[in-house]
Design a protein around this motif. Structure first.
Motif, PDB file in Angstrom:
ATOM      1  N   ALA A 302       0.814  -1.216   0.000  1.00 20.62           N
ATOM      2  CA  ALA A 302       0.000   0.000   0.000  1.00 20.62           C
ATOM      3  C   ALA A 302       0.845   1.262   0.000  1.00 20.62           C
ATOM      4  CB  ALA A 302      -0.933  -0.006   1.218  1.00 20.62           C
ATOM      5  N   ALA A 303       2.076   1.159   0.521  1.00 22.00           N
ATOM      6  CA  ALA A 303       2.920   2.348   0.690  1.00 22.00           C
ATOM      7  C   ALA A 303       3.609   2.782  -0.595  1.00 22.00           C
ATOM      8  CB  ALA A 303       3.977   2.073   1.759  1.00 22.00           C
ATOM      9  N   LEU A 304       3.752   1.889  -1.576  1.00 22.87           N
ATOM     10  CA  LEU A 304       4.489   2.220  -2.794  1.00 22.87           C
ATOM     11  C   LEU A 304       3.750   3.302  -3.578  1.00 22.87           C
ATOM     12  CD1 LEU A 304       6.924   1.557  -4.597  1.00 22.87           C
ATOM     13  CD2 LEU A 304       5.474  -0.128  -5.767  1.00 22.87           C
ATOM     14  N   ILE A 305       4.386   4.463  -3.743  1.00 23.32           N
ATOM     15  CA  ILE A 305       3.705   5.584  -4.394  1.00 23.32           C
ATOM     16  C   ILE A 305       4.277   5.918  -5.765  1.00 23.32           C
ATOM     17  CG2 ILE A 305       3.057   6.614  -2.181  1.00 23.32           C
ATOM     18  CD1 ILE A 305       5.322   8.691  -2.690  1.00 23.32           C
ATOM     19  N   THR A 306       5.357   5.292  -6.180  1.00 22.52           N
ATOM     20  CA  THR A 306       5.965   5.638  -7.462  1.00 22.52           C
ATOM     21  C   THR A 306       4.984   5.516  -8.626  1.00 22.52           C
ATOM     22  OG1 THR A 306       8.196   5.096  -6.705  1.00 22.52           O
ATOM     23  CG2 THR A 306       7.820   5.085  -9.075  1.00 22.52           C
ATOM     24  N   PRO A 307       4.222   4.421  -8.765  1.00 25.91           N
ATOM     25  CA  PRO A 307       3.263   4.349  -9.874  1.00 25.91           C
ATOM     26  C   PRO A 307       2.218   5.459  -9.820  1.00 25.91           C
ATOM     27  CG  PRO A 307       3.629   2.173  -8.926  1.00 25.91           C
ATOM     28  CD  PRO A 307       4.257   3.160  -7.993  1.00 25.91           C
ATOM     29  N   ASP A 314       0.164  16.907 -14.270  1.00 28.14           N
ATOM     30  CA  ASP A 314       0.925  18.042 -13.739  1.00 28.14           C
ATOM     31  C   ASP A 314       0.053  19.027 -12.982  1.00 28.14           C
ATOM     32  OD1 ASP A 314       3.279  17.026 -14.722  1.00 28.14           O
ATOM     33  OD2 ASP A 314       3.242  18.215 -16.569  1.00 28.14           O
ATOM     34  N   SER A 315      -1.204  19.127 -13.377  1.00 28.16           N
ATOM     35  CA  SER A 315      -2.089  20.111 -12.745  1.00 28.16           C
ATOM     36  C   SER A 315      -2.718  19.604 -11.447  1.00 28.16           C
ATOM     37  CB  SER A 315      -3.206  20.502 -13.725  1.00 28.16           C
ATOM     38  OG  SER A 315      -3.951  19.354 -14.103  1.00 28.16           O
ATOM     39  N   ALA A 316      -2.523  18.327 -11.167  1.00 25.05           N
ATOM     40  CA  ALA A 316      -3.179  17.736  -9.998  1.00 25.05           C
ATOM     41  C   ALA A 316      -2.462  18.121  -8.710  1.00 25.05           C
ATOM     42  CB  ALA A 316      -3.211  16.216 -10.151  1.00 25.05           C
ATOM     43  N   ASP A 317      -3.157  17.939  -7.591  1.00 29.10           N
ATOM     44  CA  ASP A 317      -2.565  18.122  -6.264  1.00 29.10           C
ATOM     45  C   ASP A 317      -1.668  16.915  -6.006  1.00 29.10           C
ATOM     46  OD1 ASP A 317      -1.977  18.111  -3.533  1.00 29.10           O
ATOM     47  OD2 ASP A 317      -3.916  18.965  -2.966  1.00 29.10           O
ATOM     48  N   PHE A 318      -0.365  17.105  -6.119  1.00 28.11           N
ATOM     49  CA  PHE A 318       0.563  15.975  -6.053  1.00 28.11           C
ATOM     50  C   PHE A 318       0.486  15.275  -4.705  1.00 28.11           C
ATOM     51  CE2 PHE A 318       4.765  14.109  -5.230  1.00 28.11           C
ATOM     52  CZ  PHE A 318       4.914  13.322  -6.357  1.00 28.11           C
ATOM     53  N   SER A 319       0.457  16.038  -3.612  1.00 34.42           N
ATOM     54  CA  SER A 319       0.428  15.442  -2.276  1.00 34.42           C
ATOM     55  C   SER A 319      -0.810  14.580  -2.083  1.00 34.42           C
ATOM     56  CB  SER A 319       0.493  16.519  -1.200  1.00 34.42           C
ATOM     57  OG  SER A 319       1.749  17.167  -1.226  1.00 34.42           O
ATOM     58  N   GLN A 320      -1.952  15.044  -2.582  1.00 38.35           N
ATOM     59  CA  GLN A 320      -3.171  14.261  -2.460  1.00 38.35           C
ATOM     60  C   GLN A 320      -3.129  13.028  -3.352  1.00 38.35           C
ATOM     61  OE1 GLN A 320      -5.731  14.804  -0.239  1.00 38.35           O
ATOM     62  NE2 GLN A 320      -6.365  12.769  -0.956  1.00 38.35           N
ATOM     63  N   ALA A 321      -2.585  13.202  -4.562  1.00 35.20           N
ATOM     64  CA  ALA A 321      -2.564  12.119  -5.547  1.00 35.20           C
ATOM     65  C   ALA A 321      -1.734  10.926  -5.056  1.00 35.20           C
ATOM     66  CB  ALA A 321      -2.020  12.619  -6.879  1.00 35.20           C
ATOM     67  N   ILE A 322      -0.607  11.196  -4.406  1.00 38.59           N
ATOM     68  CA  ILE A 322       0.235  10.079  -3.973  1.00 38.59           C
ATOM     69  C   ILE A 322      -0.335   9.369  -2.747  1.00 38.59           C
ATOM     70  CG2 ILE A 322       2.359  11.044  -4.936  1.00 38.59           C
ATOM     71  CD1 ILE A 322       3.132  12.006  -2.145  1.00 38.59           C
ATOM     72  N   ARG A 323      -1.356   9.993  -2.127  1.00 41.67           N
ATOM     73  CA  ARG A 323      -1.993   9.380  -0.953  1.00 41.67           C
ATOM     74  C   ARG A 323      -3.306   8.683  -1.298  1.00 41.67           C
ATOM     75  NH1 ARG A 323       1.114  13.498   0.795  1.00 41.67           N
ATOM     76  NH2 ARG A 323       2.249  13.195   2.763  1.00 41.67           N
ATOM     77  N   ASP A 324      -3.841   8.959  -2.506  1.00 38.67           N
ATOM     78  CA  ASP A 324      -5.090   8.330  -2.924  1.00 38.67           C
ATOM     79  C   ASP A 324      -4.810   6.875  -3.313  1.00 38.67           C
ATOM     80  OD1 ASP A 324      -6.592  10.576  -2.525  1.00 38.67           O
ATOM     81  OD2 ASP A 324      -6.432  11.271  -4.608  1.00 38.67           O
ATOM     82  N   ARG A 325      -5.607   5.964  -2.789  1.00 36.39           N
ATOM     83  CA  ARG A 325      -5.403   4.541  -3.066  1.00 36.39           C
ATOM     84  C   ARG A 325      -6.647   3.951  -3.723  1.00 36.39           C
ATOM     85  NH1 ARG A 325      -2.544   2.800   2.726  1.00 36.39           N
ATOM     86  NH2 ARG A 325      -0.786   4.244   2.568  1.00 36.39           N
TER      87      ARG A 325
END
Length: 325
Positions: A302-307, A314-325
């Motif tokens: 669950a922790a792997l965020i690279t994919p 580019d326009s997305a909220d990066f911090s939110q995107a890497i936490r969305d599962r």
């Protein structure tokens, strides 16, 4: 003295001689250049011969030569001190700086680069004011680029409203330097604390360096989160006041974080997984600080965020995107 004792004494002398010579040769090679380097290495070789000849004539005399040589090397090595005014590589040109007024922490020189490639970026240094009463989350990020047993460690602090600031303890390379594990033992690099946005420092590793980055939520009380954040603030202030050397073993990205974490928990045990940093998630789980339930294998998946990071627009909220599962 028996023959065995004399042989044991000679073997001990030879071990000390060779280890001292090897350490000195590496230090000379890293810190000197050109003809000065060659002359110093020649002098080292001559000293080795002199020590062996002296040992052959008298056992005590050989040790005296070694002791004098050690004092000379120490005298030459001692003046090598960390500095803050070198021609730094652009990504570590500034360490984060901090001022504290009650619950309000003001950070300056936060890196917020727009990376074009893994080596080039549109540079932007910014700052921000952070209310410790609004500190809500702490996340540990591990970044693996080669050996899965070794990872770079970053810590991200999340505040009310979705803003995150990431701290990363790194080597402070000069513009013409490359990282060297060996050099890290010989005062080749200074230490720097980078403060950055996640869209800079995390995206660099996931999208441009193509590293395996994982994000683990850490379960701390509000008081512990505050103390942990303030430990980084104190480190930033300390490095601003007095530069320090990076050390591959004792002052790197994980051992420094361990020292900071002991501020939160003075009884925190030292563990081999602090050195073999790719295994830190297992240590955090064993300490009961990894948020969520289930086996460590589920946490890792669950922790792997690279994919997720690489699929983010580019326009997305990066911090939110890497936490969305």
């Amino acid at each position: 003295m028996s023959r065995k004792q004399r042989l044991a004494g000679f073997i001990l002398f030879l071990i000390v001689l060779l280890l001292g010579a090897a350490w000195t040769a590496v230090a000379l090679w890293l810190h000197l250049q050109g003809m000065i380097r060659l002359a110093a290495l020649f002098a080292l070789g001559a000293t080795l011969i002199a020590a062996l000849v002296a040992r052959r004539r008298a056992r005590v005399l050989g040790w005296v030569v070694l002791a004098v040589a050690a004092l000379v090397v120490a005298g030459l090595y001692q003046p090598i001190v960390p500095r803050a005014d070198r021609d730094w590589a652009f990504d570590v040109q500034r360490g984060v700086k901090a001022e504290v007024a009650g619950d309000i922490v003001t950070l300056r020189d936060i890196r917020d680069f727009e990376w074009i490639t893994k080596d080039t970026a549109q540079e932007r240094w910014t700052g921000g004011t952070y209310d410790l009463k609004k500190l809500q989350t702490v996340d540990m990020l591990t970044s693996v680029w080669d050996n899965p047993g070794i990872a770079h460690l970053l810590v991200s602090f999340g505040f009310e409203g979705g803003e995150h600031v990431v701290f990363s303890v790194e080597i402070r390379r000069e513009a013409d330097e490359l990282f060297s594990e060996i050099g890290g033992f010989f005062h080749q690099f200074e230490l720097v604390l980078i403060g950055a946005t996640e869209r800079d420092i995390v995206k660099l590793r996931t999208n441009h360096r193509k590293e395996e980055v994982s994000l683990f939520a850490i379960d701390l009380t509000p008081g512990q989160r505050r103390e942990f954040f303030m430990a980084y603030v104190t480190l930033a202030q300390r490095l601003e006041e007095r530069p320090e050397f990076y050390n591959t073993l004792t002052a790197n990205c994980t051992t420094m974080v361990y020292q900071l974490a002991t501020v939160v928990n003075p009884d925190l045990p030292f563990d081999w997984r602090i050195v073999m940093s790719g295994h830190l998630p297992e240590l955090i789980k064993d300490l009961g600080l990894l948020a969520g339930d289930g086996p460590i294998e589920d946490h890792r998946r669950a922790a792997l965020i690279t994919p997720r990071a690489q699929a983010t627009e580019d326009s997305a909220d990066f911090s939110q995107a890497i936490r969305d599962r």
